[in-house]
Write a protein that holds these residues in place. Structure first.
Motif, PDB file in Angstrom:
ATOM      1  N   LEU A  29     -87.598  44.629  40.475  1.00 35.92           N
ATOM      2  CA  LEU A  29     -87.231  44.568  39.065  1.00 35.92           C
ATOM      3  C   LEU A  29     -88.426  44.196  38.202  1.00 35.92           C
ATOM      4  CD1 LEU A  29     -83.979  42.500  39.598  1.00 35.92           C
ATOM      5  CD2 LEU A  29     -84.118  44.954  39.279  1.00 35.92           C
ATOM      6  N   TRP A  34     -88.787  38.597  31.200  1.00 35.46           N
ATOM      7  CA  TRP A  34     -88.293  37.244  31.515  1.00 35.46           C
ATOM      8  C   TRP A  34     -88.827  36.261  30.464  1.00 35.46           C
ATOM      9  CZ3 TRP A  34     -90.442  32.607  33.764  1.00 35.46           C
ATOM     10  CH2 TRP A  34     -89.489  31.747  34.332  1.00 35.46           C
ATOM     11  N   ALA A 103     -80.733  28.727  32.869  1.00 35.94           N
ATOM     12  CA  ALA A 103     -80.444  30.140  33.102  1.00 35.94           C
ATOM     13  C   ALA A 103     -79.963  30.774  31.806  1.00 35.94           C
ATOM     14  CB  ALA A 103     -79.368  30.292  34.175  1.00 35.94           C
ATOM     15  N   SER A 104     -80.269  32.049  31.623  1.00 42.43           N
ATOM     16  CA  SER A 104     -79.665  32.795  30.523  1.00 42.43           C
ATOM     17  C   SER A 104     -79.142  34.109  31.095  1.00 42.43           C
ATOM     18  CB  SER A 104     -80.665  33.038  29.387  1.00 42.43           C
ATOM     19  OG  SER A 104     -81.547  34.079  29.711  1.00 42.43           O
ATOM     20  N   PHE A 105     -78.038  34.556  30.541  1.00 43.04           N
ATOM     21  CA  PHE A 105     -77.365  35.736  31.083  1.00 43.04           C
ATOM     22  C   PHE A 105     -77.161  36.760  29.980  1.00 43.04           C
ATOM     23  CE2 PHE A 105     -75.878  31.846  33.143  1.00 43.04           C
ATOM     24  CZ  PHE A 105     -76.248  32.083  34.462  1.00 43.04           C
ATOM     25  N   ASP A 106     -77.499  38.018  30.270  1.00 41.77           N
ATOM     26  CA  ASP A 106     -77.183  39.104  29.346  1.00 41.77           C
ATOM     27  C   ASP A 106     -75.776  39.577  29.656  1.00 41.77           C
ATOM     28  OD1 ASP A 106     -79.788  38.790  28.708  1.00 41.77           O
ATOM     29  OD2 ASP A 106     -80.487  40.703  29.553  1.00 41.77           O
ATOM     30  N   ILE A 107     -74.961  39.703  28.625  1.00 41.39           N
ATOM     31  CA  ILE A 107     -73.581  40.162  28.797  1.00 41.39           C
ATOM     32  C   ILE A 107     -73.465  41.527  28.121  1.00 41.39           C
ATOM     33  CG2 ILE A 107     -71.148  39.557  28.458  1.00 41.39           C
ATOM     34  CD1 ILE A 107     -72.588  37.427  30.060  1.00 41.39           C
ATOM     35  N   PRO A 108     -73.611  42.615  28.878  1.00 38.58           N
ATOM     36  CA  PRO A 108     -73.476  43.943  28.260  1.00 38.58           C
ATOM     37  C   PRO A 108     -72.017  44.207  27.860  1.00 38.58           C
ATOM     38  CG  PRO A 108     -74.497  44.064  30.457  1.00 38.58           C
ATOM     39  CD  PRO A 108     -73.890  42.705  30.310  1.00 38.58           C
ATOM     40  N   GLU A 109     -71.808  45.253  27.063  1.00 33.37           N
ATOM     41  CA  GLU A 109     -70.460  45.614  26.652  1.00 33.37           C
ATOM     42  C   GLU A 109     -69.629  45.931  27.899  1.00 33.37           C
ATOM     43  OE1 GLU A 109     -70.556  48.679  23.719  1.00 33.37           O
ATOM     44  OE2 GLU A 109     -68.373  48.645  23.527  1.00 33.37           O
ATOM     45  N   GLY A 110     -68.404  45.426  27.946  1.00 30.89           N
ATOM     46  CA  GLY A 110     -67.537  45.661  29.096  1.00 30.89           C
ATOM     47  C   GLY A 110     -67.555  44.516  30.088  1.00 30.89           C
ATOM     48  N   THR A 111     -68.529  43.623  29.942  1.00 28.35           N
ATOM     49  CA  THR A 111     -68.590  42.454  30.816  1.00 28.35           C
ATOM     50  C   THR A 111     -67.951  41.278  30.084  1.00 28.35           C
ATOM     51  OG1 THR A 111     -70.575  43.263  31.898  1.00 28.35           O
ATOM     52  CG2 THR A 111     -70.155  40.902  32.046  1.00 28.35           C
ATOM     53  N   LEU A 112     -67.113  40.529  30.799  1.00 33.41           N
ATOM     54  CA  LEU A 112     -66.400  39.433  30.162  1.00 33.41           C
ATOM     55  C   LEU A 112     -67.350  38.249  29.925  1.00 33.41           C
ATOM     56  CD1 LEU A 112     -63.000  39.436  32.086  1.00 33.41           C
ATOM     57  CD2 LEU A 112     -63.755  40.857  30.195  1.00 33.41           C
ATOM     58  N   PHE A 114     -67.968  35.354  30.697  1.00 33.25           N
ATOM     59  CA  PHE A 114     -67.653  34.356  31.720  1.00 33.25           C
ATOM     60  C   PHE A 114     -68.819  34.315  32.693  1.00 33.25           C
ATOM     61  CE2 PHE A 114     -66.510  33.697  36.113  1.00 33.25           C
ATOM     62  CZ  PHE A 114     -65.701  32.577  36.100  1.00 33.25           C
ATOM     63  N   VAL A 115     -69.233  33.130  33.077  1.00 30.16           N
ATOM     64  CA  VAL A 115     -70.246  33.024  34.134  1.00 30.16           C
ATOM     65  C   VAL A 115     -70.097  31.698  34.863  1.00 30.16           C
ATOM     66  CG1 VAL A 115     -72.069  32.058  32.656  1.00 30.16           C
ATOM     67  CG2 VAL A 115     -72.688  33.335  34.723  1.00 30.16           C
ATOM     68  N   SER A 116     -70.335  31.760  36.159  1.00 34.83           N
ATOM     69  CA  SER A 116     -70.318  30.556  36.971  1.00 34.83           C
ATOM     70  C   SER A 116     -71.610  30.524  37.775  1.00 34.83           C
ATOM     71  CB  SER A 116     -69.101  30.580  37.897  1.00 34.83           C
ATOM     72  OG  SER A 116     -68.932  29.315  38.466  1.00 34.83           O
TER      73      SER A 116
ATOM     74  N   VAL B  58     -76.913  40.635  33.849  1.00 32.85           N
ATOM     75  CA  VAL B  58     -78.317  40.312  34.083  1.00 32.85           C
ATOM     76  C   VAL B  58     -78.475  38.807  33.983  1.00 32.85           C
ATOM     77  CG1 VAL B  58     -80.696  40.621  33.289  1.00 32.85           C
ATOM     78  CG2 VAL B  58     -79.072  42.514  33.095  1.00 32.85           C
ATOM     79  N   ALA B  59     -79.027  38.195  35.022  1.00 36.84           N
ATOM     80  CA  ALA B  59     -79.260  36.748  35.013  1.00 36.84           C
ATOM     81  C   ALA B  59     -80.753  36.485  34.990  1.00 36.84           C
ATOM     82  CB  ALA B  59     -78.623  36.103  36.240  1.00 36.84           C
ATOM     83  N   ASN B  60     -81.202  35.744  33.975  1.00 34.98           N
ATOM     84  CA  ASN B  60     -82.568  35.225  33.946  1.00 34.98           C
ATOM     85  C   ASN B  60     -82.495  33.804  34.458  1.00 34.98           C
ATOM     86  OD1 ASN B  60     -84.241  37.317  32.517  1.00 34.98           O
ATOM     87  ND2 ASN B  60     -82.610  37.034  31.009  1.00 34.98           N
ATOM     88  N   TRP B  61     -83.118  33.545  35.588  1.00 33.33           N
ATOM     89  CA  TRP B  61     -83.019  32.224  36.180  1.00 33.33           C
ATOM     90  C   TRP B  61     -84.341  31.481  36.104  1.00 33.33           C
ATOM     91  CZ3 TRP B  61     -79.900  33.792  41.159  1.00 33.33           C
ATOM     92  CH2 TRP B  61     -78.530  33.725  40.859  1.00 33.33           C
ATOM     93  N   GLU B  72     -71.016  33.847  39.751  1.00 33.07           N
ATOM     94  CA  GLU B  72     -69.754  34.563  39.597  1.00 33.07           C
ATOM     95  C   GLU B  72     -69.720  35.182  38.214  1.00 33.07           C
ATOM     96  OE1 GLU B  72     -66.189  32.264  40.262  1.00 33.07           O
ATOM     97  OE2 GLU B  72     -64.905  33.953  39.742  1.00 33.07           O
ATOM     98  N   ARG B  74     -67.601  38.578  35.728  1.00 34.04           N
ATOM     99  CA  ARG B  74     -66.458  39.490  35.649  1.00 34.04           C
ATOM    100  C   ARG B  74     -66.771  40.611  34.672  1.00 34.04           C
ATOM    101  NH1 ARG B  74     -62.200  34.471  34.937  1.00 34.04           N
ATOM    102  NH2 ARG B  74     -62.444  33.678  37.041  1.00 34.04           N
ATOM    103  N   PHE B  75     -66.382  41.827  35.024  1.00 37.77           N
ATOM    104  CA  PHE B  75     -66.624  42.943  34.119  1.00 37.77           C
ATOM    105  C   PHE B  75     -65.543  44.006  34.276  1.00 37.77           C
ATOM    106  CE2 PHE B  75     -68.235  45.667  37.467  1.00 37.77           C
ATOM    107  CZ  PHE B  75     -68.755  44.756  38.386  1.00 37.77           C
ATOM    108  N   LYS B  76     -65.451  44.867  33.248  1.00 38.06           N
ATOM    109  CA  LYS B  76     -64.463  45.946  33.235  1.00 38.06           C
ATOM    110  C   LYS B  76     -65.147  47.275  33.533  1.00 38.06           C
ATOM    111  CE  LYS B  76     -61.678  43.683  29.668  1.00 38.06           C
ATOM    112  NZ  LYS B  76     -61.367  43.712  28.234  1.00 38.06           N
ATOM    113  N   THR B  89     -85.586  39.556  41.944  1.00 32.31           N
ATOM    114  CA  THR B  89     -87.044  39.456  42.092  1.00 32.31           C
ATOM    115  C   THR B  89     -87.436  38.024  41.760  1.00 32.31           C
ATOM    116  OG1 THR B  89     -87.390  41.748  41.491  1.00 32.31           O
ATOM    117  CG2 THR B  89     -89.272  40.294  41.237  1.00 32.31           C
TER     118      THR B  89
END
Lengths: 153, 103
Positions: A29, A34, A103-112, A114-116, B58-61, B72, B74-76, B89
């Motif tokens: 990737l 980043w 951590a930061s998370f990208d939430i594209p359209e269609g993704t809820l 929610f993150v754990s 996408v997770a930036n860690w 964890e 969830r997606f549609k 990576t």
């Protein structure tokens, strides 16, 4: 003879198994996006403005599921969920860690929204969840007490 | 070689729930070994989950994510039998990728 051939085929299969792995490593990737600076910024507010370029307002529509007391600061489960609309990004910050952003998370359209995830915490401090909804930043805070090696008190 | 990634993805009512566990030391760069030498930072920077060629998560860690990270999400838009690709990576340029089928 048959056995020798079989061994030859097996070792070839093993060898070829390694090749795609190396190709995969080469096509790893692209981490150039980043957010390096945001990951090396101490303090919650400074990190949010470095990461998103704006300030976050408090919201009661973000729910955070974290333990009130963490027996082990090296593994603190954190779950964030929100009812805010059009979420594009979620971030988790630990206020007193050397660098706040975990951590930061990208939430594209269609993704809820929610993150754990599981976080490391240096000491008892606030964990802040930031949600970008409709282009605006919102945050919620929860204090987590870390008792490494203690009796949970 | 066994994959560093364990994934379980389950579709229910149009929503796919994915749980992933990645084997990785996630060294923060702040910890010293028994000889007093700082263990250099070694952590996953980027993890992506792809479905039909589109990133669904996408997770930036950073180094503050726990050892052997758990995720964890969830997606549609996916159905049972669809394939998902999970790739990561780290800051040393190491990477891994695996494909999972939605149950």
């Amino acid at each position: 003879m048959k056995g020798v051939l079989g061994a030859g085929v097996a070792s070839f299969a093993l060898g070829s198994g390694i090749v795609p792995l190396r190709v995969e490593a080469a096509a790893s990737l692209d981490t150039s996006d980043w957010p390096k600076k945001a990951f090396s910024t101490p303090g919650v507010d400074a990190t949010i403005s470095e990461l998103y370029g704006m300030e976050a307002t408090e919201s009661d529509k973000i729910s955070m599921d974290l333990p009130t007391i963490a027996q082990n600061g090296a593994v603190v489960p954190a779950t964030v969920e929100t009812t805010l609309p059009n979420v594009t990004s979620i971030a988790l910050l630990v206020a007193k860690n050397p660098n706040a952003l975990a951590a930061s998370f990208d939430i594209p359209e269609g993704t809820l929204p929610f993150v754990s995830n599981r976080l490391k915490m240096a000491e008892t401090t606030d964990v802040v969840a930031v949600v970008i909804s409709d282009g605006k930043a919102y945050k919620a805070t929860k204090n987590v007490k870390v008792t490494v090696g203690g009796c949970g008190g | 070689m066994a994959s560093s990634i364990r994934v379980r993805a389950v579709e229910n009512g149009g929503v796919t729930s994915l749980k992933a566990l990645v084997r990785h030391p996630m060294d923060s760069g702040f910890v010293k070994d028994s000889a007093g030498n700082v263990i250099p930072a070694h952590f996953i920077q980027l993890l992506t989950i792809t479905h039909n060629g589109k990133d669904v998560f996408v997770a930036n860690w950073g180094p503050a994510v726990s050892k052997d990270p758990f995720l964890e999400c969830r997606f549609k838009g996916a159905k049972k039998g669809d394939k998902l690709t999970i790739s990561w990576t780290d800051n040393k340029g190491e990477s891994d990728s695996t494909t999972a089928t939605i149950a």
